[in-house]
Scaffold this motif. Structure first.
Motif, PDB file in Angstrom:
ATOM      1  N   GLY A 126      45.872  36.588  41.853  1.00  0.00           N
ATOM      2  CA  GLY A 126      44.078  35.366  42.436  1.00  0.00           C
ATOM      3  C   GLY A 126      45.205  34.672  43.471  1.00  0.00           C
ATOM      4  O   GLY A 126      46.700  34.770  43.432  1.00  0.00           O
TER       5      GLY A 126
ATOM      6  N   ARG B   6      49.020  27.167  52.750  1.00  0.00           N
ATOM      7  CA  ARG B   6      49.295  28.485  51.487  1.00  0.00           C
ATOM      8  C   ARG B   6      50.763  29.042  52.096  1.00  0.00           C
ATOM      9  O   ARG B   6      50.845  30.014  51.733  1.00  0.00           O
ATOM     10  CB  ARG B   6      48.399  29.375  51.254  1.00  0.00           C
ATOM     11  CG  ARG B   6      47.503  29.073  49.582  1.00  0.00           C
ATOM     12  CD  ARG B   6      46.104  29.388  49.319  1.00  0.00           C
ATOM     13  NE  ARG B   6      46.079  28.159  48.188  1.00  0.00           N
ATOM     14  CZ  ARG B   6      45.193  28.773  47.023  1.00  0.00           C
ATOM     15  NH1 ARG B   6      44.737  30.124  47.207  1.00  0.00           N
ATOM     16  NH2 ARG B   6      44.480  27.829  45.919  1.00  0.00           N
TER      17      ARG B   6
ATOM     18  N   MET C 135      38.072  26.451  44.103  1.00  0.00           N
ATOM     19  CA  MET C 135      38.246  26.211  44.846  1.00  0.00           C
ATOM     20  C   MET C 135      37.924  25.370  46.046  1.00  0.00           C
ATOM     21  O   MET C 135      37.822  24.576  47.416  1.00  0.00           O
ATOM     22  CB  MET C 135      39.705  27.472  45.772  1.00  0.00           C
ATOM     23  CG  MET C 135      40.705  27.334  44.973  1.00  0.00           C
ATOM     24  SD  MET C 135      41.635  26.365  43.151  1.00  0.00           S
ATOM     25  CE  MET C 135      42.371  25.749  44.722  1.00  0.00           C
TER      26      MET C 135
ATOM     27  N   GLY D  14      45.591  31.316  44.305  1.00  0.00           N
ATOM     28  CA  GLY D  14      47.066  30.611  43.694  1.00  0.00           C
ATOM     29  C   GLY D  14      48.323  31.273  43.367  1.00  0.00           C
ATOM     30  O   GLY D  14      49.068  29.620  43.430  1.00  0.00           O
TER      31      GLY D  14
ATOM     32  N   ASP E 273      43.131  37.939  37.486  1.00  0.00           N
ATOM     33  CA  ASP E 273      41.956  37.213  37.512  1.00  0.00           C
ATOM     34  C   ASP E 273      41.013  37.271  36.174  1.00  0.00           C
ATOM     35  O   ASP E 273      40.125  37.050  35.213  1.00  0.00           O
ATOM     36  CB  ASP E 273      40.967  37.196  38.656  1.00  0.00           C
ATOM     37  CG  ASP E 273      41.330  35.975  39.756  1.00  0.00           C
ATOM     38  OD1 ASP E 273      42.056  35.332  39.293  1.00  0.00           O
ATOM     39  OD2 ASP E 273      40.678  35.740  40.675  1.00  0.00           O
TER      40      ASP E 273
ATOM     41  N   MET F 272      42.109  34.614  48.693  1.00  0.00           N
ATOM     42  CA  MET F 272      41.082  35.185  48.150  1.00  0.00           C
ATOM     43  C   MET F 272      40.217  35.600  50.083  1.00  0.00           C
ATOM     44  O   MET F 272      40.237  35.523  50.563  1.00  0.00           O
ATOM     45  CB  MET F 272      39.738  33.738  48.162  1.00  0.00           C
ATOM     46  CG  MET F 272      40.253  32.967  46.483  1.00  0.00           C
ATOM     47  SD  MET F 272      39.069  31.482  46.803  1.00  0.00           S
ATOM     48  CE  MET F 272      40.356  29.990  47.559  1.00  0.00           C
TER      49      MET F 272
ATOM     50  N   ILE G 197      36.420  32.497  35.495  1.00  0.00           N
ATOM     51  CA  ILE G 197      36.897  32.008  35.726  1.00  0.00           C
ATOM     52  C   ILE G 197      36.360  30.422  36.268  1.00  0.00           C
ATOM     53  O   ILE G 197      36.947  29.615  36.430  1.00  0.00           O
ATOM     54  CB  ILE G 197      37.826  32.553  37.631  1.00  0.00           C
ATOM     55  CG1 ILE G 197      38.082  33.806  37.155  1.00  0.00           C
ATOM     56  CG2 ILE G 197      38.586  31.619  38.153  1.00  0.00           C
ATOM     57  CD1 ILE G 197      39.138  33.876  36.895  1.00  0.00           C
TER      58      ILE G 197
ATOM     59  N   PHE H 191      44.241  27.255  33.508  1.00  0.00           N
ATOM     60  CA  PHE H 191      43.922  28.110  34.033  1.00  0.00           C
ATOM     61  C   PHE H 191      45.115  28.503  35.162  1.00  0.00           C
ATOM     62  O   PHE H 191      45.499  29.118  34.402  1.00  0.00           O
ATOM     63  CB  PHE H 191      43.045  28.306  35.523  1.00  0.00           C
ATOM     64  CG  PHE H 191      43.034  29.408  36.516  1.00  0.00           C
ATOM     65  CD1 PHE H 191      42.500  30.492  35.647  1.00  0.00           C
ATOM     66  CD2 PHE H 191      42.719  28.955  37.506  1.00  0.00           C
ATOM     67  CE1 PHE H 191      42.330  31.729  36.300  1.00  0.00           C
ATOM     68  CE2 PHE H 191      43.233  30.247  38.518  1.00  0.00           C
ATOM     69  CZ  PHE H 191      42.305  31.851  37.634  1.00  0.00           C
TER      70      PHE H 191
ATOM     71  N   PHE I 232      37.456  27.128  35.064  1.00  0.00           N
ATOM     72  CA  PHE I 232      38.293  26.066  35.769  1.00  0.00           C
ATOM     73  C   PHE I 232      36.901  24.135  35.311  1.00  0.00           C
ATOM     74  O   PHE I 232      37.518  23.321  35.644  1.00  0.00           O
ATOM     75  CB  PHE I 232      37.448  26.031  37.755  1.00  0.00           C
ATOM     76  CG  PHE I 232      38.770  26.541  38.297  1.00  0.00           C
ATOM     77  CD1 PHE I 232      39.721  27.174  37.973  1.00  0.00           C
ATOM     78  CD2 PHE I 232      39.378  25.840  38.793  1.00  0.00           C
ATOM     79  CE1 PHE I 232      40.063  28.182  38.406  1.00  0.00           C
ATOM     80  CE2 PHE I 232      40.499  26.168  39.428  1.00  0.00           C
ATOM     81  CZ  PHE I 232      41.035  27.322  39.597  1.00  0.00           C
TER      82      PHE I 232
ATOM     83  N   GLU J 297      47.127  31.775  33.938  1.00  0.00           N
ATOM     84  CA  GLU J 297      47.339  32.541  34.698  1.00  0.00           C
ATOM     85  C   GLU J 297      48.925  32.824  34.111  1.00  0.00           C
ATOM     86  O   GLU J 297      49.743  34.018  34.133  1.00  0.00           O
ATOM     87  CB  GLU J 297      47.704  32.235  36.061  1.00  0.00           C
ATOM     88  CG  GLU J 297      46.300  32.196  36.964  1.00  0.00           C
ATOM     89  CD  GLU J 297      46.700  31.800  37.992  1.00  0.00           C
ATOM     90  OE1 GLU J 297      47.096  31.020  38.610  1.00  0.00           O
ATOM     91  OE2 GLU J 297      45.806  33.309  38.875  1.00  0.00           O
TER      92      GLU J 297
HETATM   93  C1  S3P Z   1      41.589  31.510  43.248  1.00  0.00           C
HETATM   94  C2  S3P Z   1      41.516  32.242  43.810  1.00  0.00           C
HETATM   95  C3  S3P Z   1      40.685  32.923  42.798  1.00  0.00           C
HETATM   96  C4  S3P Z   1      40.846  33.215  41.290  1.00  0.00           C
HETATM   97  C5  S3P Z   1      40.671  31.509  41.917  1.00  0.00           C
HETATM   98  C6  S3P Z   1      41.346  30.773  42.386  1.00  0.00           C
HETATM   99  C7  S3P Z   1      43.027  30.880  44.648  1.00  0.00           C
HETATM  100  O1  S3P Z   1      40.932  34.840  43.177  1.00  0.00           O
HETATM  101  O2  S3P Z   1      42.523  32.712  41.181  1.00  0.00           O
HETATM  102  O3  S3P Z   1      39.615  31.603  41.661  1.00  0.00           O
HETATM  103  O4  S3P Z   1      43.621  29.303  44.003  1.00  0.00           O
HETATM  104  O5  S3P Z   1      43.307  31.159  45.862  1.00  0.00           O
HETATM  105  P1  S3P Z   1      41.178  35.501  44.171  1.00  0.00           P
HETATM  106  O6  S3P Z   1      42.378  35.119  45.119  1.00  0.00           O
HETATM  107  O7  S3P Z   1      41.241  36.577  43.927  1.00  0.00           O
HETATM  108  O8  S3P Z   1      39.859  35.652  44.984  1.00  0.00           O
END
Ligand code: S3P
Length: 185
Positions: A95, A154, A137, A97, A49, A26, A60, A72, A64, A76
């Motif tokens: 996103g 990560r 997160m 994750g 997202d 993010m 989003i 979620f 959650f 995805e």
């Molecule tokens: C997440 C990143 C977010 C979104 C969600 C979870 C993550 O997207 O998918 O809040 O687990 O790192 P961005 O990376 O586009 O902000």
């Protein structure tokens, strides 16, 4: 990248032939760079997202809160497959994750050239410090510790992307040019 686990199949394909997927933490700039790149390459742009949020009919954050992280992630998975089935030669931002999940990572690496926008702690801290409160997160966590933890956990997965671009303070057009250059190497 020197990781033998990376599926190299797509990494040398020409930029005009294949989907591009931007992955990374993010705040690394996936959406902004992705939009810019899609205009430059005259491609459609998809933000995973945003697509998940539209499909669910809520933000989003609300997904959650109401349905939990697992749901979620399932969203995805489902939406990513749908996009890749219906579209080609797109620019896709996923996103932070999504690429951590083994199945999603495999789908992305098999159907796209994946590009990790690698931003360090300082860069991410600067970009997220004023808006982390609304990101699921970070909810209930100390911001600095959580950011450090997510970066550390990560990294090994993001390293499985086909290419890495160091972000730091680079401007969006610079990052986009570096991505395009990767395909001319
Ligand atoms: C997440 C990143 C977010 C979104 C969600 C979870 C993550 O997207 O998918 O809040 O687990 O790192 P961005 O990376 O586009 O902000």
């Amino acid at each position: 990248m020197n990781n033998f686990l990376v599926d190299k199949k797509n990494s040398k394909r020409k930029i005009r032939e294949i989907n591009l997927a931007l992955v990374g933490m993010m705040g690394s700039g996936k959406t902004t760079v992705g939009k810019y790149l899609s205009l430059k390459l005259k491609r459609k742009f998809f933000d995973l997202d945003q697509e998940v949020s539209e499909a669910a009919g809520c933000s989003i954050n609300e997904i959650f809160e109401k349905y939990g992280e697992k749901n979620f992630r399932n969203g995805e998975n489902r939406i990513l497959k749908k996009i890749l089935k219906n579209e080609n030669k797109i620019v896709l931002s996923v996103g932070g994750g999504a690429f951590i999940d083994q199945e999603l990572r495999k789908i992305i690496n098999n159907n796209c050239v994946s590009i990790w926008l690698d931003a360090d702690f300082k860069t991410l801290h600067k970009r997220l410090k004023n808006n982390h409160q609304h990101r699921p997160m970070f909810k209930g966590h100390d911001f600095n510790n959580r950011l450090n933890e997510l970066i550390a956990k990560r990294k090994e997965f993001y390293e499985l992307a086909h290419h890495k671009i160091i972000v730091k303070n680079s401007l969006i057009p610079e990052i986009a040019s570096k991505i395009i250059d990767k395909f001319n190497e």
